[in-house]
Design an enzyme around this catalytic site. Structure first.
Site, PDB file in Angstrom:
ATOM      1  N   GLU A 173       0.817  -1.230   0.000  1.00  0.00           N
ATOM      2  CA  GLU A 173       0.000   0.000   0.000  1.00  0.00           C
ATOM      3  C   GLU A 173       0.848   1.277   0.000  1.00  0.00           C
ATOM      4  O   GLU A 173       0.655   2.167   0.844  1.00  0.00           O
ATOM      5  CB  GLU A 173      -0.954   0.001   1.202  1.00  0.00           C
ATOM      6  CG  GLU A 173      -2.022  -1.063   1.098  1.00  0.00           C
ATOM      7  CD  GLU A 173      -3.139  -0.955   2.138  1.00  0.00           C
ATOM      8  OE1 GLU A 173      -3.011  -0.176   3.096  1.00  0.00           O
ATOM      9  OE2 GLU A 173      -4.145  -1.660   1.965  1.00  0.00           O
ATOM     10  N   GLU A 292      -5.770  -8.149  -0.339  1.00  0.00           N
ATOM     11  CA  GLU A 292      -6.457  -7.807   0.918  1.00  0.00           C
ATOM     12  C   GLU A 292      -7.904  -7.523   0.561  1.00  0.00           C
ATOM     13  O   GLU A 292      -8.180  -6.578  -0.196  1.00  0.00           O
ATOM     14  CB  GLU A 292      -5.830  -6.589   1.595  1.00  0.00           C
ATOM     15  CG  GLU A 292      -4.511  -6.894   2.270  1.00  0.00           C
ATOM     16  CD  GLU A 292      -3.987  -5.725   3.103  1.00  0.00           C
ATOM     17  OE1 GLU A 292      -4.797  -5.018   3.740  1.00  0.00           O
ATOM     18  OE2 GLU A 292      -2.760  -5.532   3.099  1.00  0.00           O
TER      19      GLU A 292
END
Ligand code: AHR
Length: 505
Positions: A173, A292
Protein backbone atom coordinates in the site's frame (compact mmCIF):
# COMPACT_ATOMS: atom_id res chain seq x y z
CA UNK A 1 -41.78 -13.78 -2.87
CA UNK A 2 -39.77 -12.57 -5.86
CA UNK A 3 -38.50 -14.69 -8.76
CA UNK A 4 -35.19 -14.96 -10.55
CA UNK A 5 -33.56 -17.05 -13.25
CA UNK A 6 -29.94 -18.04 -13.53
CA UNK A 7 -28.60 -19.51 -16.74
CA UNK A 8 -25.22 -21.21 -16.76
CA UNK A 9 -23.73 -22.15 -20.08
CA UNK A 10 -20.79 -24.57 -19.81
CA UNK A 11 -19.42 -23.25 -23.13
CA UNK A 12 -19.08 -19.81 -21.61
CA UNK A 13 -16.10 -20.12 -19.28
CA UNK A 14 -14.66 -17.13 -17.45
CA UNK A 15 -11.39 -18.94 -16.78
CA UNK A 16 -9.83 -21.58 -14.56
CA UNK A 17 -10.42 -21.23 -10.83
CA UNK A 18 -6.89 -20.78 -9.51
CA UNK A 19 -6.52 -22.29 -6.03
CA UNK A 20 -4.64 -19.14 -5.06
CA UNK A 21 -8.01 -17.34 -5.07
CA UNK A 22 -8.53 -18.89 -1.63
CA UNK A 23 -5.54 -17.31 0.02
CA UNK A 24 -5.47 -15.47 3.32
CA UNK A 25 -3.21 -13.03 5.12
CA UNK A 26 -1.29 -13.10 8.40
CA UNK A 27 0.17 -9.82 9.64
CA UNK A 28 2.12 -9.13 12.81
CA UNK A 29 -0.80 -7.07 14.05
CA UNK A 30 -2.77 -7.31 17.27
CA UNK A 31 -3.42 -10.95 18.20
CA UNK A 32 -3.16 -12.48 14.75
CA UNK A 33 0.21 -14.15 15.40
CA UNK A 34 0.82 -13.82 19.17
CA UNK A 35 -2.11 -15.12 21.24
CA UNK A 36 -3.66 -16.15 17.95
CA UNK A 37 -2.07 -18.88 15.89
CA UNK A 38 0.94 -18.88 18.28
CA UNK A 39 0.41 -19.38 21.99
CA UNK A 40 3.07 -21.59 23.60
CA UNK A 41 1.17 -22.02 26.88
CA UNK A 42 -2.08 -23.15 25.26
CA UNK A 43 -3.24 -26.72 26.01
CA UNK A 44 -3.26 -27.57 22.27
CA UNK A 45 0.12 -25.94 21.49
CA UNK A 46 2.66 -28.09 19.64
CA UNK A 47 6.40 -28.15 20.43
CA UNK A 48 6.85 -24.91 18.43
CA UNK A 49 4.09 -23.08 20.32
CA UNK A 50 1.45 -23.23 17.57
CA UNK A 51 -2.15 -23.98 18.52
CA UNK A 52 -3.38 -27.24 17.02
CA UNK A 53 -7.03 -26.16 17.29
CA UNK A 54 -6.26 -23.15 15.07
CA UNK A 55 -4.34 -25.32 12.59
CA UNK A 56 -7.37 -27.59 12.32
CA UNK A 57 -9.70 -24.66 11.61
CA UNK A 58 -7.31 -23.17 9.04
CA UNK A 59 -7.27 -26.52 7.24
CA UNK A 60 -11.06 -26.68 7.35
CA UNK A 61 -11.24 -23.15 5.96
CA UNK A 62 -9.40 -24.38 2.86
CA UNK A 63 -6.73 -21.70 2.70
CA UNK A 64 -4.37 -22.07 -0.26
CA UNK A 65 -1.77 -19.31 0.23
CA UNK A 66 -0.90 -17.03 3.13
CA UNK A 67 0.54 -13.55 2.61
CA UNK A 68 3.03 -12.61 5.36
CA UNK A 69 4.21 -10.64 7.43
CA UNK A 70 2.20 -7.53 6.45
CA UNK A 71 0.43 -5.29 5.62
CA UNK A 72 1.44 -1.96 7.05
CA UNK A 73 3.74 -3.82 9.46
CA UNK A 74 6.10 -4.88 6.67
CA UNK A 75 6.99 -1.28 5.82
CA UNK A 76 9.04 -1.00 9.04
CA UNK A 77 10.07 -4.65 9.38
CA UNK A 78 13.65 -5.91 9.51
CA UNK A 79 13.44 -9.57 8.57
CA UNK A 80 16.81 -10.34 10.25
CA UNK A 81 15.20 -9.58 13.63
CA UNK A 82 13.06 -12.68 13.24
CA UNK A 83 15.75 -15.29 12.51
CA UNK A 84 18.39 -16.97 14.67
CA UNK A 85 18.24 -17.85 18.38
CA UNK A 86 14.98 -16.59 19.88
CA UNK A 87 16.57 -15.23 23.04
CA UNK A 88 18.83 -12.96 20.98
CA UNK A 89 16.03 -11.43 18.95
CA UNK A 90 15.38 -7.73 19.53
CA UNK A 91 12.13 -6.15 20.69
CA UNK A 92 11.13 -3.35 18.34
CA UNK A 93 8.55 -0.60 18.14
CA UNK A 94 6.08 -1.36 15.36
CA UNK A 95 5.12 2.09 14.09
CA UNK A 96 2.26 0.84 11.94
CA UNK A 97 0.15 -0.45 14.84
CA UNK A 98 1.86 1.34 17.74
CA UNK A 99 2.79 -1.98 19.33
CA UNK A 100 5.87 -3.88 20.49
CA UNK A 101 7.13 -6.66 18.21
CA UNK A 102 8.94 -9.36 20.20
CA UNK A 103 10.13 -11.22 17.09
CA UNK A 104 9.43 -14.56 18.75
CA UNK A 105 7.89 -15.63 15.46
CA UNK A 106 9.80 -14.97 12.25
CA UNK A 107 10.41 -16.56 8.89
CA UNK A 108 11.44 -20.03 10.10
CA UNK A 109 8.59 -20.40 12.57
CA UNK A 110 5.98 -19.09 10.18
CA UNK A 111 7.22 -21.22 7.29
CA UNK A 112 7.00 -24.33 9.45
CA UNK A 113 3.46 -23.37 10.49
CA UNK A 114 2.53 -22.91 6.81
CA UNK A 115 3.82 -26.41 6.09
CA UNK A 116 1.65 -27.75 8.92
CA UNK A 117 -1.51 -26.15 7.50
CA UNK A 118 -0.58 -27.24 3.97
CA UNK A 119 -0.61 -23.80 2.36
CA UNK A 120 1.79 -21.79 0.18
CA UNK A 121 3.82 -18.93 1.65
CA UNK A 122 3.61 -15.54 -0.08
CA UNK A 123 6.12 -13.00 1.25
CA UNK A 124 6.20 -9.21 1.20
CA UNK A 125 9.43 -7.19 1.16
CA UNK A 126 9.82 -3.87 2.95
CA UNK A 127 9.93 -1.02 0.43
CA UNK A 128 8.85 1.54 3.04
CA UNK A 129 12.01 2.01 5.09
CA UNK A 130 14.25 -0.31 3.04
CA UNK A 131 15.10 -1.03 -0.56
CA UNK A 132 16.75 -3.26 -3.17
CA UNK A 133 19.66 -4.49 -1.02
CA UNK A 134 17.50 -5.74 1.85
CA UNK A 135 15.03 -7.37 -0.55
CA UNK A 136 17.94 -9.22 -2.17
CA UNK A 137 19.26 -10.26 1.25
CA UNK A 138 15.92 -11.73 2.25
CA UNK A 139 15.59 -13.51 -1.08
CA UNK A 140 19.10 -14.97 -0.78
CA UNK A 141 18.32 -16.16 2.75
CA UNK A 142 14.97 -17.60 1.71
CA UNK A 143 15.43 -19.16 -1.72
CA UNK A 144 19.09 -19.99 -2.39
CA UNK A 145 20.72 -23.34 -1.79
CA UNK A 146 23.78 -23.32 0.51
CA UNK A 147 26.97 -21.63 -0.66
CA UNK A 148 26.42 -17.92 -0.06
CA UNK A 149 26.70 -15.93 3.17
CA UNK A 150 22.97 -15.61 3.81
CA UNK A 151 21.88 -19.02 2.56
CA UNK A 152 24.59 -20.51 4.80
CA UNK A 153 23.23 -18.46 7.69
CA UNK A 154 19.80 -20.02 7.07
CA UNK A 155 21.40 -23.47 7.17
CA UNK A 156 23.19 -22.51 10.39
CA UNK A 157 19.78 -21.53 11.78
CA UNK A 158 18.55 -25.06 11.20
CA UNK A 159 16.93 -25.01 7.76
CA UNK A 160 18.93 -26.85 5.12
CA UNK A 161 16.47 -26.68 2.23
CA UNK A 162 15.53 -23.31 0.83
CA UNK A 163 12.01 -22.11 1.67
CA UNK A 164 11.50 -21.71 -2.08
CA UNK A 165 8.95 -18.90 -1.94
CA UNK A 166 7.58 -18.01 -5.39
CA UNK A 167 5.13 -15.14 -4.80
CA UNK A 168 6.57 -11.87 -3.52
CA UNK A 169 4.84 -8.54 -2.90
CA UNK A 170 6.95 -5.48 -3.67
CA UNK A 171 6.01 -3.51 -0.54
CA UNK A 172 2.54 -2.76 0.74
CA UNK A 173 0.00 0.00 0.00
CA UNK A 174 2.66 2.54 -0.95
CA UNK A 175 -0.09 4.90 -2.20
CA UNK A 176 -1.46 5.33 1.36
CA UNK A 177 -0.37 8.40 3.39
CA UNK A 178 -0.45 6.15 6.51
CA UNK A 179 2.24 3.90 5.06
CA UNK A 180 5.80 4.21 6.37
CA UNK A 181 7.75 5.46 3.36
CA UNK A 182 4.59 6.48 1.45
CA UNK A 183 5.61 7.94 -1.89
CA UNK A 184 4.33 9.07 -5.26
CA UNK A 185 3.47 6.61 -8.02
CA UNK A 186 6.56 7.79 -9.93
CA UNK A 187 8.87 7.13 -6.98
CA UNK A 188 7.28 3.81 -6.17
CA UNK A 189 7.23 2.67 -9.81
CA UNK A 190 10.98 3.29 -10.06
CA UNK A 191 11.95 1.50 -6.85
CA UNK A 192 9.55 -1.38 -7.56
CA UNK A 193 11.07 -1.83 -11.01
CA UNK A 194 14.64 -1.78 -9.68
CA UNK A 195 13.76 -4.22 -6.89
CA UNK A 196 11.92 -6.59 -9.23
CA UNK A 197 14.78 -6.65 -11.75
CA UNK A 198 17.34 -7.33 -9.03
CA UNK A 199 15.24 -10.06 -7.41
CA UNK A 200 14.74 -11.78 -10.76
CA UNK A 201 18.50 -11.67 -11.38
CA UNK A 202 18.91 -13.77 -8.24
CA UNK A 203 15.89 -16.01 -8.82
CA UNK A 204 14.16 -15.85 -12.23
CA UNK A 205 11.35 -18.14 -11.08
CA UNK A 206 9.69 -15.48 -8.92
CA UNK A 207 6.13 -14.26 -9.37
CA UNK A 208 6.09 -10.60 -8.42
CA UNK A 209 3.21 -8.42 -7.24
CA UNK A 210 3.46 -4.66 -7.59
CA UNK A 211 1.32 -2.47 -5.31
CA UNK A 212 -1.87 -1.12 -6.81
CA UNK A 213 -4.20 1.15 -4.86
CA UNK A 214 -5.26 0.61 -1.26
CA UNK A 215 -8.83 1.00 -2.44
CA UNK A 216 -10.80 2.39 -5.36
CA UNK A 217 -11.75 5.39 -3.18
CA UNK A 218 -8.13 6.59 -3.06
CA UNK A 219 -7.72 9.99 -4.80
CA UNK A 220 -4.86 8.60 -6.90
CA UNK A 221 -6.75 5.44 -7.98
CA UNK A 222 -6.39 4.71 -11.69
CA UNK A 223 -3.55 7.13 -12.25
CA UNK A 224 -1.50 5.25 -9.61
CA UNK A 225 -1.95 1.94 -11.45
CA UNK A 226 -1.16 3.54 -14.85
CA UNK A 227 2.04 5.23 -13.65
CA UNK A 228 3.29 2.28 -11.60
CA UNK A 229 2.68 -0.17 -14.44
CA UNK A 230 4.36 2.11 -16.98
CA UNK A 231 7.50 1.68 -14.86
CA UNK A 232 7.11 -2.02 -14.05
CA UNK A 233 5.03 -3.70 -16.76
CA UNK A 234 7.77 -6.07 -17.92
CA UNK A 235 9.10 -6.67 -14.41
CA UNK A 236 6.00 -7.95 -12.61
CA UNK A 237 3.27 -10.54 -13.00
CA UNK A 238 0.53 -9.11 -10.79
CA UNK A 239 -0.82 -5.79 -9.62
CA UNK A 240 -2.53 -5.80 -6.24
CA UNK A 241 -6.01 -4.60 -5.28
CA UNK A 242 -7.16 -4.04 -1.70
CA UNK A 243 -10.77 -3.43 -0.62
CA UNK A 244 -12.58 -3.39 2.70
CA UNK A 245 -16.31 -2.88 3.14
CA UNK A 246 -18.47 -2.02 6.13
CA UNK A 247 -22.09 -1.17 6.82
CA UNK A 248 -22.31 2.59 7.31
CA UNK A 249 -25.09 4.44 9.12
CA UNK A 250 -27.45 1.48 9.11
CA UNK A 251 -27.50 1.31 5.29
CA UNK A 252 -27.76 -2.47 4.83
CA UNK A 253 -28.90 -2.16 1.17
CA UNK A 254 -25.66 -0.46 0.11
CA UNK A 255 -23.54 -2.79 2.25
CA UNK A 256 -25.12 -5.89 0.69
CA UNK A 257 -24.21 -4.48 -2.74
CA UNK A 258 -20.50 -4.13 -1.87
CA UNK A 259 -19.59 -6.63 -4.59
CA UNK A 260 -20.91 -4.16 -7.19
CA UNK A 261 -18.02 -1.95 -6.12
CA UNK A 262 -15.56 -4.86 -6.18
CA UNK A 263 -16.68 -5.75 -9.73
CA UNK A 264 -16.10 -2.18 -10.92
CA UNK A 265 -12.77 -1.97 -9.10
CA UNK A 266 -11.47 -5.13 -10.79
CA UNK A 267 -12.73 -4.08 -14.20
CA UNK A 268 -11.14 -0.63 -13.87
CA UNK A 269 -7.77 -2.13 -12.91
CA UNK A 270 -7.98 -4.61 -15.79
CA UNK A 271 -8.75 -1.74 -18.21
CA UNK A 272 -5.81 0.29 -16.87
CA UNK A 273 -3.39 -2.65 -17.05
CA UNK A 274 -4.51 -3.41 -20.59
CA UNK A 275 -4.07 0.23 -21.56
CA UNK A 276 -0.46 0.00 -20.38
CA UNK A 277 -0.06 -3.25 -22.31
CA UNK A 278 -1.14 -1.39 -25.45
CA UNK A 279 1.12 1.61 -24.98
CA UNK A 280 4.13 -0.52 -24.06
CA UNK A 281 3.43 -2.90 -26.98
CA UNK A 282 3.82 -5.80 -24.57
CA UNK A 283 2.69 -9.38 -25.23
CA UNK A 284 2.18 -10.01 -21.57
CA UNK A 285 -1.08 -9.75 -19.63
CA UNK A 286 -0.94 -8.60 -16.01
CA UNK A 287 -3.04 -10.53 -13.49
CA UNK A 288 -4.62 -9.18 -10.31
CA UNK A 289 -3.60 -10.28 -6.85
CA UNK A 290 -6.55 -9.14 -4.71
CA UNK A 291 -4.37 -9.60 -1.70
CA UNK A 292 -6.46 -7.81 0.92
CA UNK A 293 -10.24 -8.02 0.92
CA UNK A 294 -12.87 -8.40 3.61
CA UNK A 295 -15.50 -6.68 5.71
CA UNK A 296 -13.72 -4.37 8.14
CA UNK A 297 -15.37 -1.85 10.50
CA UNK A 298 -12.57 0.59 9.78
CA UNK A 299 -14.38 3.67 11.09
CA UNK A 300 -14.49 1.93 14.51
CA UNK A 301 -10.72 1.50 14.33
CA UNK A 302 -10.12 5.15 13.36
CA UNK A 303 -12.46 6.53 16.04
CA UNK A 304 -12.07 4.16 18.98
CA UNK A 305 -9.24 1.67 18.75
CA UNK A 306 -6.06 3.43 17.66
CA UNK A 307 -3.24 3.09 20.19
CA UNK A 308 -1.35 6.25 21.09
CA UNK A 309 1.12 7.56 23.69
CA UNK A 310 4.88 7.84 23.92
CA UNK A 311 5.12 5.10 26.56
CA UNK A 312 2.30 2.92 25.34
CA UNK A 313 3.53 0.16 23.02
CA UNK A 314 1.66 -3.01 24.03
CA UNK A 315 2.54 -6.53 22.91
CA UNK A 316 -0.24 -8.21 20.92
CA UNK A 317 -3.06 -5.82 21.87
CA UNK A 318 -6.68 -6.57 20.95
CA UNK A 319 -6.94 -4.65 17.69
CA UNK A 320 -9.36 -4.93 14.75
CA UNK A 321 -11.19 -7.81 16.47
CA UNK A 322 -14.42 -7.32 14.54
CA UNK A 323 -17.22 -9.68 15.56
CA UNK A 324 -18.98 -10.53 12.35
CA UNK A 325 -22.72 -10.74 11.77
CA UNK A 326 -24.72 -12.96 9.44
CA UNK A 327 -25.01 -9.96 7.09
CA UNK A 328 -21.21 -9.65 7.06
CA UNK A 329 -21.00 -13.34 6.07
CA UNK A 330 -23.44 -12.74 3.21
CA UNK A 331 -21.26 -9.87 1.98
CA UNK A 332 -18.10 -12.00 2.23
CA UNK A 333 -19.88 -14.68 0.17
CA UNK A 334 -20.89 -12.09 -2.41
CA UNK A 335 -17.30 -10.79 -2.66
CA UNK A 336 -16.19 -14.36 -3.40
CA UNK A 337 -18.80 -14.42 -6.17
CA UNK A 338 -17.20 -11.28 -7.60
CA UNK A 339 -13.72 -12.87 -7.48
CA UNK A 340 -14.98 -16.03 -9.23
CA UNK A 341 -16.68 -13.96 -11.91
CA UNK A 342 -13.30 -12.38 -12.68
CA UNK A 343 -11.26 -15.59 -12.43
CA UNK A 344 -9.70 -14.89 -15.83
CA UNK A 345 -7.78 -11.94 -14.36
CA UNK A 346 -7.92 -12.35 -10.59
CA UNK A 347 -5.75 -15.40 -10.07
CA UNK A 348 -4.65 -14.74 -6.51
CA UNK A 349 -6.52 -13.28 -3.55
CA UNK A 350 -6.12 -13.08 0.22
CA UNK A 351 -8.90 -12.77 2.73
CA UNK A 352 -7.54 -10.27 5.27
CA UNK A 353 -6.85 -11.59 7.80
CA UNK A 354 -6.80 -15.11 9.23
CA UNK A 355 -6.91 -15.16 13.06
CA UNK A 356 -8.42 -12.62 15.51
CA UNK A 357 -7.68 -9.55 13.35
CA UNK A 358 -10.71 -8.99 11.02
CA UNK A 359 -10.65 -12.75 10.84
CA UNK A 360 -12.78 -15.81 10.14
CA UNK A 361 -11.16 -17.56 13.15
CA UNK A 362 -11.19 -16.20 16.70
CA UNK A 363 -9.32 -17.42 19.77
CA UNK A 364 -9.17 -16.75 23.47
CA UNK A 365 -5.86 -17.15 25.34
CA UNK A 366 -5.95 -20.50 27.12
CA UNK A 367 -9.46 -20.97 25.74
CA UNK A 368 -11.33 -22.02 22.63
CA UNK A 369 -10.95 -21.21 18.95
CA UNK A 370 -14.13 -20.76 16.94
CA UNK A 371 -15.53 -19.95 13.51
CA UNK A 372 -16.88 -16.47 12.87
CA UNK A 373 -19.91 -16.16 10.57
CA UNK A 374 -17.62 -15.23 7.67
CA UNK A 375 -15.73 -18.52 7.96
CA UNK A 376 -18.58 -20.41 6.32
CA UNK A 377 -18.97 -18.84 2.86
CA UNK A 378 -15.19 -18.88 2.46
CA UNK A 379 -14.84 -22.55 3.46
CA UNK A 380 -17.72 -23.63 1.24
CA UNK A 381 -16.50 -21.67 -1.77
CA UNK A 382 -12.95 -22.99 -1.36
CA UNK A 383 -14.34 -26.51 -1.12
CA UNK A 384 -16.74 -26.35 -4.07
CA UNK A 385 -15.34 -23.87 -6.62
CA UNK A 386 -13.23 -26.15 -8.80
CA UNK A 387 -12.29 -26.44 -12.46
CA UNK A 388 -13.55 -23.59 -14.64
CA UNK A 389 -15.52 -20.58 -13.47
CA UNK A 390 -18.57 -20.32 -15.74
CA UNK A 391 -20.48 -17.21 -16.66
CA UNK A 392 -23.84 -16.98 -14.89
CA UNK A 393 -26.54 -14.87 -16.55
CA UNK A 394 -28.99 -13.55 -13.99
CA UNK A 395 -32.51 -12.18 -14.55
CA UNK A 396 -33.89 -10.72 -11.31
CA UNK A 397 -35.42 -7.68 -9.62
CA UNK A 398 -33.27 -4.74 -8.68
CA UNK A 399 -33.30 -2.12 -5.96
CA UNK A 400 -31.89 1.34 -5.37
CA UNK A 401 -29.17 1.97 -2.84
CA UNK A 402 -27.39 5.14 -1.78
CA UNK A 403 -23.84 3.97 -2.49
CA UNK A 404 -24.17 2.30 -5.92
CA UNK A 405 -27.51 3.34 -7.45
CA UNK A 406 -29.71 0.60 -8.95
CA UNK A 407 -28.28 -2.85 -8.25
CA UNK A 408 -29.51 -6.39 -8.91
CA UNK A 409 -31.08 -8.06 -5.89
CA UNK A 410 -29.42 -11.36 -6.78
CA UNK A 411 -25.91 -12.24 -7.91
CA UNK A 412 -24.42 -15.57 -8.94
CA UNK A 413 -21.26 -17.38 -9.99
CA UNK A 414 -20.70 -20.97 -11.07
CA UNK A 415 -17.95 -23.50 -11.55
CA UNK A 416 -17.62 -26.82 -13.31
CA UNK A 417 -14.89 -29.40 -13.07
CA UNK A 418 -14.97 -31.54 -16.19
CA UNK A 419 -12.60 -34.11 -14.65
CA UNK A 420 -14.90 -34.92 -11.73
CA UNK A 421 -18.26 -33.81 -13.14
CA UNK A 422 -18.68 -31.64 -10.07
CA UNK A 423 -20.48 -28.32 -10.50
CA UNK A 424 -21.39 -25.54 -8.08
CA UNK A 425 -23.53 -22.43 -8.16
CA UNK A 426 -23.00 -19.62 -5.66
CA UNK A 427 -25.92 -17.26 -5.06
CA UNK A 428 -26.51 -14.18 -2.96
CA UNK A 429 -29.98 -12.81 -2.24
CA UNK A 430 -29.60 -9.14 -1.32
CA UNK A 431 -33.30 -8.59 -0.86
CA UNK A 432 -34.02 -7.60 2.76
CA UNK A 433 -37.71 -8.43 2.82
CA UNK A 434 -38.41 -11.08 0.22
CA UNK A 435 -37.40 -14.68 -0.22
CA UNK A 436 -36.47 -15.30 -3.85
CA UNK A 437 -37.52 -18.34 -5.81
CA UNK A 438 -34.70 -19.14 -8.23
CA UNK A 439 -34.59 -21.40 -11.26
CA UNK A 440 -31.07 -22.46 -12.16
CA UNK A 441 -30.60 -23.85 -15.66
CA UNK A 442 -27.27 -25.50 -16.32
CA UNK A 443 -27.74 -27.56 -19.48
CA UNK A 444 -25.06 -30.19 -19.97
CA UNK A 445 -23.44 -29.83 -16.54
CA UNK A 446 -24.30 -30.88 -13.08
CA UNK A 447 -26.36 -34.00 -13.48
CA UNK A 448 -25.27 -35.63 -10.19
CA UNK A 449 -26.76 -35.43 -6.70
CA UNK A 450 -27.73 -31.96 -5.57
CA UNK A 451 -27.17 -30.45 -2.14
CA UNK A 452 -27.42 -26.83 -1.05
CA UNK A 453 -26.42 -24.92 2.07
CA UNK A 454 -27.29 -21.39 3.01
CA UNK A 455 -25.79 -18.85 5.40
CA UNK A 456 -27.93 -15.98 6.72
CA UNK A 457 -31.64 -15.73 6.16
CA UNK A 458 -32.58 -15.27 9.83
CA UNK A 459 -31.65 -12.16 11.81
CA UNK A 460 -28.85 -10.43 9.81
CA UNK A 461 -27.34 -9.16 13.08
CA UNK A 462 -26.67 -12.62 14.59
CA UNK A 463 -23.05 -13.31 15.54
CA UNK A 464 -20.93 -16.24 16.71
CA UNK A 465 -19.12 -15.91 20.04
CA UNK A 466 -16.99 -18.09 22.30
CA UNK A 467 -20.17 -18.96 24.20
CA UNK A 468 -22.34 -19.51 21.10
CA UNK A 469 -19.84 -20.47 18.37
CA UNK A 470 -22.35 -22.08 16.00
CA UNK A 471 -25.25 -19.66 16.12
CA UNK A 472 -24.60 -18.78 12.47
CA UNK A 473 -23.58 -21.73 10.33
CA UNK A 474 -24.55 -23.21 6.98
CA UNK A 475 -27.95 -24.89 7.03
CA UNK A 476 -29.15 -27.30 4.35
CA UNK A 477 -31.53 -25.75 1.83
CA UNK A 478 -33.97 -27.72 -0.26
CA UNK A 479 -33.04 -27.76 -3.96
CA UNK A 480 -35.22 -29.68 -6.39
CA UNK A 481 -34.53 -30.86 -9.88
CA UNK A 482 -37.35 -30.38 -12.38
CA UNK A 483 -38.03 -32.83 -15.20
CA UNK A 484 -36.26 -30.52 -17.65
CA UNK A 485 -33.10 -30.68 -15.45
CA UNK A 486 -33.35 -27.16 -14.04
CA UNK A 487 -32.86 -26.71 -10.30
CA UNK A 488 -35.29 -24.72 -8.19
CA UNK A 489 -34.74 -23.36 -4.73
CA UNK A 490 -35.99 -20.58 -2.50
CA UNK A 491 -33.34 -18.23 -1.14
CA UNK A 492 -34.19 -16.53 2.17
CA UNK A 493 -33.75 -12.74 2.38
CA UNK A 494 -30.18 -11.57 3.10
CA UNK A 495 -28.59 -14.94 2.45
CA UNK A 496 -25.68 -16.57 0.65
CA UNK A 497 -26.08 -20.08 -0.78
CA UNK A 498 -24.00 -22.75 -2.48
CA UNK A 499 -25.67 -25.36 -4.64
CA UNK A 500 -23.35 -28.33 -5.08
CA UNK A 501 -23.81 -30.94 -7.76
CA UNK A 502 -21.78 -34.15 -7.54
CA UNK A 503 -19.34 -35.18 -4.84
CA UNK A 504 -16.57 -32.80 -3.71
CA UNK A 505 -12.99 -33.68 -4.63
O1 AHR B 1 -5.38 -5.62 7.08
C1 AHR B 1 -5.18 -4.47 7.86
C2 AHR B 1 -4.41 -3.39 7.15
O2 AHR B 1 -5.17 -2.92 6.08
C3 AHR B 1 -3.11 -3.79 6.49
O3 AHR B 1 -2.04 -3.77 7.35
C4 AHR B 1 -2.94 -2.75 5.43
O4 AHR B 1 -2.22 -3.23 4.33
C5 AHR B 1 -4.35 -2.33 5.09
O5 AHR B 1 -4.51 -0.96 5.11
Amino acid sequence: MSHARVLIDPRSAVGPVDRRLFGSFVEHLGRCVYDGLYEPGHPTADEHGFRADVVELVRELGVSTVRYPGGNFVSGYRWEDGVGPKDARPRRRDLAWHSTETNEVGLHEFASWIETVGAELMLAVNLGTRGVAEALDLLEYTNLGAGSALSDLRVAHGRTDPFDVRMWCLGNEMDGPWQLGHCSAEEYGRIASRTAKAMRQLDPRLELVVCGSSGSQMPTFGEWERTVLLHTYDDVDYISCHAYYEQREGDLGSFLASAVDMDRFIEDVVATADHVRAVTRSDKTIAISFDEWNVWYQTRFENEEKIQGLDNWPVAPRLLENVYTAADAVVVGSLLISLLNHADRVTSASLAQLVNVIAPIMTEPGGPAWRQTTFHPFALTSRWARGQALRAQVACDDYDCAAYGTVPSLDAAASYDEATGQAAVFLVNRSQDAATEVEVEMPGVGTGDVAAWTVGGADPQLTNTAQAPDRVRPVPLRAERRDDGALTLTLPPVSWTVVAVGTPA
